[in-house]
Design a protein around this motif. Structure first.
Motif, PDB file in Angstrom:
ATOM      1  N   UNK A  78       1.492   0.470  -3.785  1.00 32.56           N
ATOM      2  CA  UNK A  78       0.504   0.429  -2.708  1.00 32.56           C
ATOM      3  C   UNK A  78       0.871   1.449  -1.643  1.00 32.56           C
ATOM      4  N   UNK A  79       0.174   2.574  -1.663  1.00 34.97           N
ATOM      5  CA  UNK A  79       0.373   3.662  -0.716  1.00 34.97           C
ATOM      6  C   UNK A  79      -0.792   3.698   0.269  1.00 34.97           C
ATOM      7  N   UNK A 100      10.910   6.150  -5.580  1.00 33.56           N
ATOM      8  CA  UNK A 100      10.685   5.409  -6.816  1.00 33.56           C
ATOM      9  C   UNK A 100       9.367   5.920  -7.392  1.00 33.56           C
ATOM     10  N   UNK A 101       9.400   6.384  -8.631  1.00 30.53           N
ATOM     11  CA  UNK A 101       8.215   6.967  -9.246  1.00 30.53           C
ATOM     12  C   UNK A 101       8.030   6.436 -10.653  1.00 30.53           C
ATOM     13  N   UNK A 102       6.879   5.805 -10.903  1.00 35.86           N
ATOM     14  CA  UNK A 102       6.529   5.353 -12.249  1.00 35.86           C
ATOM     15  C   UNK A 102       5.855   6.520 -12.967  1.00 35.86           C
ATOM     16  N   UNK A 110       4.102   7.924  -7.325  1.00 36.72           N
ATOM     17  CA  UNK A 110       5.213   7.887  -6.381  1.00 36.72           C
ATOM     18  C   UNK A 110       4.970   6.822  -5.315  1.00 36.72           C
ATOM     19  N   UNK A 111       5.967   6.001  -5.066  1.00 37.64           N
ATOM     20  CA  UNK A 111       5.854   4.952  -4.063  1.00 37.64           C
ATOM     21  C   UNK A 111       6.407   5.442  -2.730  1.00 37.64           C
ATOM     22  N   UNK A 112       5.523   5.568  -1.720  1.00 39.88           N
ATOM     23  CA  UNK A 112       5.961   5.991  -0.390  1.00 39.88           C
ATOM     24  C   UNK A 112       6.844   4.933   0.266  1.00 39.88           C
TER      25      UNK A 112
END
Length: 206
Positions: A78-79, A100-102, A110-112
């Motif tokens: 959730x960015x 952290x990047x899926x 990418x998770x901010x």
């Protein structure tokens, strides 16, 4: 499926600094708003305080609201402005190089909320920190990136996601999980952000 990594899902991760920045922005906004009201009267709440409302909301929305959620069937990123959902069958890698990047065959999510802080983690590294790290965390040459250390923010999130993902693969249950890879816009949050920005600009220009 019982997991030693994913306990009591969903597991949420976000940087604590987001709370600090948000609290600071709210305090500054309240002080500036109070000053504006003292100078121009109560009517300034509707005419002159919009920049301060936008400051508080903007900092919270951009820095305080992002969150990473690791659940039984999917990873949710959730960015600001966008939400991403990724199922475990769609994963090809989980990176912690910058955030952290899926990673899937289509793109990188990418998770901010979960930045890499590998340098700080490396300075406090202990042997016990790598005791339960899943084997897929290690590179081709057996090395472990400092940002993958479990006591770092990105490393801790990667430990949960990779460990659970590896358990699913080893149990040969991956095909029973849903294929999920989608991105949706945060309409409500984005509209509030845009309206407050417009109101702040108009209050300054008019």
């Amino acid at each position: 499926m019982k997991s030693q990594y994913l306990i009591d899902p969903p597991v949420r991760f976000r940087a604590r600094t987001g709370y600090v920045y948000t609290a600071f922005a709210v305090i500054v906004a309240l002080i500036l708003c109070a000053t504006t009201v003292m100078e121009y009267g109560v009517a300034a709440l509707l005419t002159g305080c919009w920049p301060w409302f936008f400051l508080a909301y903007g900092v919270w929305y951009l820095l305080g609201s992002p969150v990473l959620e690791i659940d039984r069937e999917e990873i949710r990123v959730k960015n600001p402005f966008k939400y991403h959902r990724v199922g475990y069958p769609n994963l090809v890698d989980i990176s912690t190089k910058f955030h952290f990047t899926a990673v899937t065959s289509q793109r990188r999510y990418q998770s901010f909320a979960v930045p890499s802080n590998g340098m700080a983690a490396a300075m406090n590294r202990k042997t016990v920190d790598t005791k339960n790290v899943p084997s897929i965390s290690y590179g081709a040459e057996g090395g472990l990136r400092t940002s993958d250390l479990p006591h770092s923010l990105a490393g801790g999130a990667a430990l949960v996601a990779r460990g659970y993902w590896q358990e699913i693969v080893e149990a040969e249950h991956l095909e029973s999980f849903p294929n999920i890879e989608e991105t949706t816009f945060d309409v409500k949050g984005g509209v509030i952000f845009a309206l407050l920005a417009l109101a702040a600009a108009l209050s300054v220009l008019l």
